[in-house]
Motif scaffolding. Structure first.
Motif, PDB file in Angstrom:
ATOM      1  N   THR A 129     -19.085  -1.192  18.476  1.00 36.57           N
ATOM      2  CA  THR A 129     -18.487  -2.270  19.270  1.00 36.57           C
ATOM      3  C   THR A 129     -16.967  -2.343  19.139  1.00 36.57           C
ATOM      4  O   THR A 129     -16.316  -3.050  19.902  1.00 36.57           O
ATOM      5  N   ASP A 130     -16.413  -1.656  18.133  1.00 32.30           N
ATOM      6  CA  ASP A 130     -14.956  -1.654  17.965  1.00 32.30           C
ATOM      7  C   ASP A 130     -14.515  -0.290  17.442  1.00 32.30           C
ATOM      8  O   ASP A 130     -15.357   0.584  17.159  1.00 32.30           O
ATOM      9  N   LEU A 131     -13.194  -0.095  17.338  1.00 30.25           N
ATOM     10  CA  LEU A 131     -12.665   1.217  16.968  1.00 30.25           C
ATOM     11  C   LEU A 131     -13.077   1.621  15.555  1.00 30.25           C
ATOM     12  O   LEU A 131     -13.410   2.783  15.315  1.00 30.25           O
ATOM     13  N   LYS A 132     -13.054   0.687  14.622  1.00 24.89           N
ATOM     14  CA  LYS A 132     -13.477   1.015  13.247  1.00 24.89           C
ATOM     15  C   LYS A 132     -14.922   1.500  13.246  1.00 24.89           C
ATOM     16  O   LYS A 132     -15.269   2.489  12.590  1.00 24.89           O
ATOM     17  N   GLY A 133     -15.768   0.804  14.008  1.00 23.75           N
ATOM     18  CA  GLY A 133     -17.166   1.218  14.099  1.00 23.75           C
ATOM     19  C   GLY A 133     -17.303   2.583  14.752  1.00 23.75           C
ATOM     20  O   GLY A 133     -18.154   3.391  14.351  1.00 23.75           O
ATOM     21  N   LEU A 134     -16.462   2.845  15.753  1.00 22.39           N
ATOM     22  CA  LEU A 134     -16.491   4.144  16.425  1.00 22.39           C
ATOM     23  C   LEU A 134     -16.117   5.259  15.457  1.00 22.39           C
ATOM     24  O   LEU A 134     -16.770   6.313  15.423  1.00 22.39           O
ATOM     25  N   ILE A 135     -15.085   5.032  14.672  1.00 26.92           N
ATOM     26  CA  ILE A 135     -14.655   6.045  13.705  1.00 26.92           C
ATOM     27  C   ILE A 135     -15.773   6.339  12.702  1.00 26.92           C
ATOM     28  O   ILE A 135     -16.064   7.507  12.394  1.00 26.92           O
ATOM     29  N   ASP A 136     -16.397   5.292  12.180  1.00 26.84           N
ATOM     30  CA  ASP A 136     -17.508   5.470  11.236  1.00 26.84           C
ATOM     31  C   ASP A 136     -18.663   6.218  11.900  1.00 26.84           C
ATOM     32  O   ASP A 136     -19.279   7.100  11.280  1.00 26.84           O
ATOM     33  N   TYR A 137     -18.931   5.890  13.154  1.00 24.78           N
ATOM     34  CA  TYR A 137     -20.014   6.530  13.896  1.00 24.78           C
ATOM     35  C   TYR A 137     -19.732   8.024  14.084  1.00 24.78           C
ATOM     36  O   TYR A 137     -20.625   8.868  13.895  1.00 24.78           O
ATOM     37  N   VAL A 138     -18.500   8.346  14.456  1.00 21.42           N
ATOM     38  CA  VAL A 138     -18.126   9.747  14.668  1.00 21.42           C
ATOM     39  C   VAL A 138     -18.242  10.533  13.369  1.00 21.42           C
ATOM     40  O   VAL A 138     -18.771  11.660  13.349  1.00 21.42           O
ATOM     41  N   LYS A 139     -17.789   9.968  12.283  1.00 24.48           N
ATOM     42  CA  LYS A 139     -17.856  10.665  10.997  1.00 24.48           C
ATOM     43  C   LYS A 139     -19.301  10.902  10.552  1.00 24.48           C
ATOM     44  O   LYS A 139     -19.620  11.938   9.972  1.00 24.48           O
ATOM     45  N   ALA A 140     -20.157   9.945  10.864  1.00 21.47           N
ATOM     46  CA  ALA A 140     -21.560  10.070  10.463  1.00 21.47           C
ATOM     47  C   ALA A 140     -22.347  11.017  11.368  1.00 21.47           C
ATOM     48  O   ALA A 140     -23.396  11.538  10.969  1.00 21.47           O
ATOM     49  N   ASN A 141     -21.828  11.232  12.585  1.00 20.53           N
ATOM     50  CA  ASN A 141     -22.556  12.063  13.556  1.00 20.53           C
ATOM     51  C   ASN A 141     -21.687  13.187  14.115  1.00 20.53           C
ATOM     52  O   ASN A 141     -21.824  13.562  15.287  1.00 20.53           O
TER      53      ASN A 141
END
Length: 327
Positions: A138-150
């Protein structure tokens, strides 16, 4: 007497030549000017070019037509202009790729810094970090975490090597220190189509291409890459607000002419550009696209040359670190 007559004849001939040169300078341009855009029609750089060409035409007194010569990350169009007659009737409108191509392409058919005369800067367009509308974060921090995990399955679309979206994508991966799968397309249109359709996950592209889709809710916006939020997208935070310190990427555009183009021509083009960038229609249309015209001090040959030199130096280590070359 013969010597005197000869001297007088030569003097008269020189005077006529000077008058011809002066008259030519005063009457330029006498016919249509071609503005080459090294990307496909309908893309963000093409949009900027057509707006500027229309406004410049009014001031310069001749039509400026846009010709799209896409391919090879903008180097085909730039190469055509580099080889064109230096008569002031062929110019190039190119974006930041003019600087990055100097490193991305290890074998260019032209010398980036020395194959052109400079007219001036046009605008600097912010980028947006966007995704398919149903991506989970839902936000950029979450996007960064999502990208790193996937990182092995997340896909980042771009319009091809050397395109603005490719450059911004590289900068993003460098900033989060996470390489992901990149999906290059032949132009911004196809890349956006697949993002809209959910075939790819993320894209980093100019506001001139994404604002309409963001406002329409057909894609999800995570950040803009400007120092401040944009009036046209007030609810979209900056990348810096989202946790990417100093992440500022602007896709600047400039106008060039072939090396050897008369100074009178480049100066006249520069003056027409300065007038165009104050055109209320340009100001309004640029605002709708999330950008502003370059100030008069930047719409000059000296300012564009300085910008190009600085940007080549800035992007060289980024590209070399990524190890992504176009040849």
């Amino acid at each position: 007497m013969k010597i005197l007559k000869t001297m007088l004849g030569l003097s008269a001939l020189a005077a006529v030549s000077l008058l011809a040169v002066s008259a030519s300078a005063q009457t330029y341009p006498e016919r249509t000017i071609t503005m080459v855009v090294p990307f496909s029609a309908g893309g963000p750089t093409d949009t900027v070019a057509r707006l500027v060409a229309e406004s410049m035409s009014k001031d310069i007194g001749q039509q400026i037509i846009v010709e799209n010569v896409g391919g090879a990350g903008g180097t085909l169009g730039a190469g055509r202009v580099a080889q064109a007659d230096p008569d002031g009737y062929t110019v190039l409108l190119h974006h930041i790729g003019m600087a990055t191509s100097a490193t991305l392409y290890r074998k260019l058919a032209y010398d980036t810094l020395n194959a052109f005369e400079y007219v001036g800067l046009v605008t600097e367009v912010p980028m947006t970090i966007v995704a398919r509308k149903d991506l989970e974060p839902t936000d950029l921090k979450g996007l960064i975490d999502y990208v790193k995990a996937n990182k092995d399955t997340v896909t980042v679309a771009n319009a091809g090597i050397g395109a603005a979206s490719h450059l911004c994508g590289m900068m993003l991966m460098s900033a989060i220190q996470t390489p992901v799968v990149t999906v290059p397309y032949k132009g911004t249109g196809p890349a956006m189509t697949d993002l809209l359709g959910g075939q790819v996950d993320i894209m980093c592209d100019q506001t001139t291409n994404t604002t309409k889709q963001i406002l329409g809710g057909t894609i999800k916006a995570y950040a803009v890459t400007s120092g401040d939020r944009l009036p046209v997208l007030p609810d979209v935070p900056t990348a810096i607000e989202g946790g990417l310190a100093d992440f500022k990427v602007g896709i600047w555009h400039g106008i060039y002419a072939p090396k050897g183009t008369p100074a009178e021509a480049t100066e006249r083009l520069s003056k027409a550009l300065q007038v165009a960038l104050k055109d209320p229609n340009i100001v309004a249309r640029f605002a709708e696209l999330g950008t502003v015209p370059s100030p008069e001090a930047d719409a000059t040959p000296a300012a564009l040359k300085a910008k190009l030199e600085a940007e080549i130096a800035r992007w060289k280590p980024v590209i070399e670190s990524a190890g992504q070359y176009a040849d």
